[in-house]
Each structure stands twice: as C-alpha cells, then as structure tokens.
Design a protein around this motif. Structure first.
Motif, PDB file in Angstrom:
ATOM      1  N   SER A   1       6.935   3.350   3.070  1.00 29.80           N
ATOM      2  CA  SER A   1       6.970   1.948   2.627  1.00 29.80           C
ATOM      3  C   SER A   1       5.630   1.468   2.096  1.00 29.80           C
ATOM      4  O   SER A   1       5.304   0.282   2.176  1.00 29.80           O
ATOM      5  CB  SER A   1       7.421   1.039   3.785  1.00 29.80           C
ATOM      6  N   GLN A   2       4.853   2.353   1.505  1.00 30.14           N
ATOM      7  CA  GLN A   2       3.523   2.011   1.007  1.00 30.14           C
ATOM      8  C   GLN A   2       3.586   1.245  -0.305  1.00 30.14           C
ATOM      9  O   GLN A   2       4.415   1.547  -1.175  1.00 30.14           O
ATOM     10  CB  GLN A   2       2.690   3.283   0.808  1.00 30.14           C
ATOM     11  N   LEU A   3       2.707   0.258  -0.457  1.00 36.09           N
ATOM     12  CA  LEU A   3       2.509  -0.397  -1.744  1.00 36.09           C
ATOM     13  C   LEU A   3       1.335   0.292  -2.430  1.00 36.09           C
ATOM     14  O   LEU A   3       0.196   0.198  -1.979  1.00 36.09           O
ATOM     15  CB  LEU A   3       2.212  -1.886  -1.565  1.00 36.09           C
ATOM     16  N   VAL A   4       1.620   1.008  -3.508  1.00 33.72           N
ATOM     17  CA  VAL A   4       0.599   1.743  -4.259  1.00 33.72           C
ATOM     18  C   VAL A   4       0.222   0.926  -5.482  1.00 33.72           C
ATOM     19  O   VAL A   4       1.088   0.617  -6.312  1.00 33.72           O
ATOM     20  CB  VAL A   4       1.115   3.133  -4.684  1.00 33.72           C
ATOM     21  N   VAL A   5      -1.036   0.547  -5.593  1.00 33.68           N
ATOM     22  CA  VAL A   5      -1.518  -0.237  -6.725  1.00 33.68           C
ATOM     23  C   VAL A   5      -2.299   0.678  -7.660  1.00 33.68           C
ATOM     24  O   VAL A   5      -3.291   1.281  -7.262  1.00 33.68           O
ATOM     25  CB  VAL A   5      -2.406  -1.404  -6.265  1.00 33.68           C
ATOM     26  N   ILE A   6      -1.837   0.807  -8.882  1.00 33.04           N
ATOM     27  CA  ILE A   6      -2.496   1.633  -9.886  1.00 33.04           C
ATOM     28  C   ILE A   6      -3.020   0.704 -10.981  1.00 33.04           C
ATOM     29  O   ILE A   6      -2.241   0.123 -11.737  1.00 33.04           O
ATOM     30  CB  ILE A   6      -1.543   2.688 -10.470  1.00 33.04           C
ATOM     31  N   ASP A   7      -4.334   0.538 -11.040  1.00 29.48           N
ATOM     32  CA  ASP A   7      -4.949  -0.309 -12.054  1.00 29.48           C
ATOM     33  C   ASP A   7      -5.092   0.449 -13.364  1.00 29.48           C
ATOM     34  O   ASP A   7      -5.239   1.674 -13.384  1.00 29.48           O
ATOM     35  CB  ASP A   7      -6.319  -0.794 -11.592  1.00 29.48           C
TER      36      ASP A   7
ATOM     37  N   PRO B   1      -2.847   6.867 -21.189  1.00 27.57           N
ATOM     38  CA  PRO B   1      -3.090   6.847 -19.742  1.00 27.57           C
ATOM     39  C   PRO B   1      -3.342   5.445 -19.213  1.00 27.57           C
ATOM     40  O   PRO B   1      -4.021   4.642 -19.836  1.00 27.57           O
ATOM     41  CB  PRO B   1      -4.345   7.720 -19.579  1.00 27.57           C
ATOM     42  N   CYS B   2      -2.762   5.176 -18.051  1.00 29.74           N
ATOM     43  CA  CYS B   2      -3.068   3.969 -17.291  1.00 29.74           C
ATOM     44  C   CYS B   2      -3.821   4.365 -16.040  1.00 29.74           C
ATOM     45  O   CYS B   2      -4.955   3.959 -15.837  1.00 29.74           O
ATOM     46  CB  CYS B   2      -1.790   3.215 -16.941  1.00 29.74           C
ATOM     47  N   GLY B   3      -3.188   5.169 -15.189  1.00 35.08           N
ATOM     48  CA  GLY B   3      -3.822   5.568 -13.942  1.00 35.08           C
ATOM     49  C   GLY B   3      -3.050   6.666 -13.247  1.00 35.08           C
ATOM     50  O   GLY B   3      -2.027   7.144 -13.741  1.00 35.08           O
ATOM     51  N   PHE B   4      -3.546   7.062 -12.072  1.00 32.90           N
ATOM     52  CA  PHE B   4      -3.017   8.219 -11.358  1.00 32.90           C
ATOM     53  C   PHE B   4      -3.071   7.954  -9.857  1.00 32.90           C
ATOM     54  O   PHE B   4      -4.015   7.344  -9.364  1.00 32.90           O
ATOM     55  CB  PHE B   4      -3.864   9.450 -11.705  1.00 32.90           C
ATOM     56  N   PHE B   5      -2.041   8.400  -9.150  1.00 34.98           N
ATOM     57  CA  PHE B   5      -2.023   8.325  -7.688  1.00 34.98           C
ATOM     58  C   PHE B   5      -1.883   9.735  -7.136  1.00 34.98           C
ATOM     59  O   PHE B   5      -0.857  10.388  -7.318  1.00 34.98           O
ATOM     60  CB  PHE B   5      -0.880   7.438  -7.207  1.00 34.98           C
ATOM     61  N   THR B   6      -2.924  10.213  -6.450  1.00 35.56           N
ATOM     62  CA  THR B   6      -2.921  11.574  -5.929  1.00 35.56           C
ATOM     63  C   THR B   6      -1.968  11.712  -4.754  1.00 35.56           C
ATOM     64  O   THR B   6      -1.214  12.686  -4.658  1.00 35.56           O
ATOM     65  CB  THR B   6      -4.347  11.980  -5.500  1.00 35.56           C
ATOM     66  N   GLY B   7      -1.991  10.748  -3.848  1.00 37.94           N
ATOM     67  CA  GLY B   7      -1.135  10.820  -2.683  1.00 37.94           C
ATOM     68  C   GLY B   7      -1.645  11.837  -1.675  1.00 37.94           C
ATOM     69  O   GLY B   7      -2.788  12.283  -1.756  1.00 37.94           O
ATOM     70  N   PRO B   8      -0.808  12.247  -0.720  1.00 37.22           N
ATOM     71  CA  PRO B   8       0.573  11.796  -0.562  1.00 37.22           C
ATOM     72  C   PRO B   8       0.652  10.369  -0.056  1.00 37.22           C
ATOM     73  O   PRO B   8      -0.255   9.884   0.603  1.00 37.22           O
ATOM     74  CB  PRO B   8       1.144  12.774   0.478  1.00 37.22           C
TER      75      PRO B   8
END
Length: 203
Positions: free
Chosen positions: A166-172, A155-162
C-alpha cells in the motif's frame, strides 16, 4: 499563503548564474503546486543549462489537480482493467478495490493513460497493492511521457523498489517533460497499480 518549496530547476545565465523555480513542482508537504510569484533565487554557482535542487518561498499557491483521473487508459495485457488505476478508488485490496493488473507471462508490462491534452508533467504518484507478497512486484518502474501513444519515450523518472504494501510512490519529473500520454513500464513480470495520479501544468 507562503509555502517552503523544493524543486529541480534549470539554471540560466542572467548576469550571474542563477536558478529560479519554474511553475509546477513539489513542496515539502508533498503537495504538487504551481507558484506564480517567487522569492529567493538559489545557487549562484550553477552552470548554465544544468539542473540544481533549489529551495525558496512560493506565494499565491495554486494546488494542481490530478489530470489522470477518469481519463482513458490501456495496458500491454489485461487481467484487471487498465481504467481501475484512474477510477479515484485509493484502496489497495485488488479484489475489492479493483487495482489494474497485467497478465502473468507478460515480461515487459506497461500501462498508459491519455490525458487528452498536452501538459508539462511535474510528477506521477503510484499507489501499490496491499499484501506482503504482491507489494514487492513494484520494482524497476520507469515513467515516460510522449505526445503520441506510439512514442511515449521522454524520461520522467524511475522507481527502483522494491515497494512496500500500500505504498504511495512519488516520482518527480525534474525536466518537466511535455506530453499528452504518460506510460508506466517495467522489465519484470506483472504490473500492478492500484491508483495512478498525474500532475502537470497545461501547455
């Protein structure tokens, strides 16, 4: 140059419980950096082996480059080519800028990049597709890392959203998982990625 930084880091027993930054983390300006010298140890109450969010001053900043750019990519099914997510084009019009898209009916779509070397992964950034209808498809996204293409499950990370258009999603990746392959997957139909950046520290 001094930069105020935030990081998740592992606490260890060194006389007192202390947390120190490891190399590779995200600073307050959202620039992924590698710090060579540190000031300010944080959180003396952190139990041994636990993770804690820390803050400090980094000196001698070295900015990490996007290690996914131009690297081989593949995906579960192909409507638009997987390589479009690592071509350096940061536009979000799928028809003009060539975002990667999996096929309709693929209920567990995934995308994967081969970094061609082993890194401790610090963060993954995803640019979502423009347009109101398509942007909400970026939800329930999981990022994993692995040493082989058949086992990309750390595992690294998770983005629930929505997500938004044109969004920049940063997953640490707070645990700095080690691997050669980075995989983005979801459990709902169609995965659309306009660009994917991966940052990491060479092993």
């Amino acid at each position: 140059m001094n930069v105020l930084c935030n990081a998740f880091d592992l606490c260890f027993l060194d006389g007192l419980y202390t947390c120190r930054f490891r190399s590779g983390h995200t600073n307050l300006s959202n620039t992924t950096t590698q710090c060579e010298h540190f000031e300010i140890r944080a959180n003396k109450d952190c139990p041994n082996g636990f993770f804690s969010r820390s803050r400090g001053i980094c000196k001698n900043m070295t900015v990490l480059s996007n290690i996914a750019l131009g690297k081989p990519a593949t995906q579960s099914t192909t409507y638009y080519n997987a390589s479009y997510a690592v071509d350096g084009n940061r536009g979000t019009d799928s028809f003009v800028d060539k975002c990667t898209v999996t096929r309709k009916g693929d209920s567990n779509p995934w995308w994967r990049v081969d970094l061609q070397a082993v890194y401790n992964i610090t963060s993954v950034r995803i640019i979502s597709r423009g347009g109101k209808y398509w942007s909400n498809r970026l939800r329930g996204v999981t990022v994993t890392v692995g040493l082989t293409e058949s086992d990309v499950n750390i595992p690294c990370g998770f983005f629930t959203g929505p997500g938004t258009a044109s969004q920049l999603v940063v997953i640490d990746c707070p645990t700095l998982p080690q691997g050669r392959f980075v995989k983005i997957s979801k459990t709902t139909e169609t995965l659309i990625l306009c660009e994917v950046d991966v940052f990491g520290v060479p092993v």
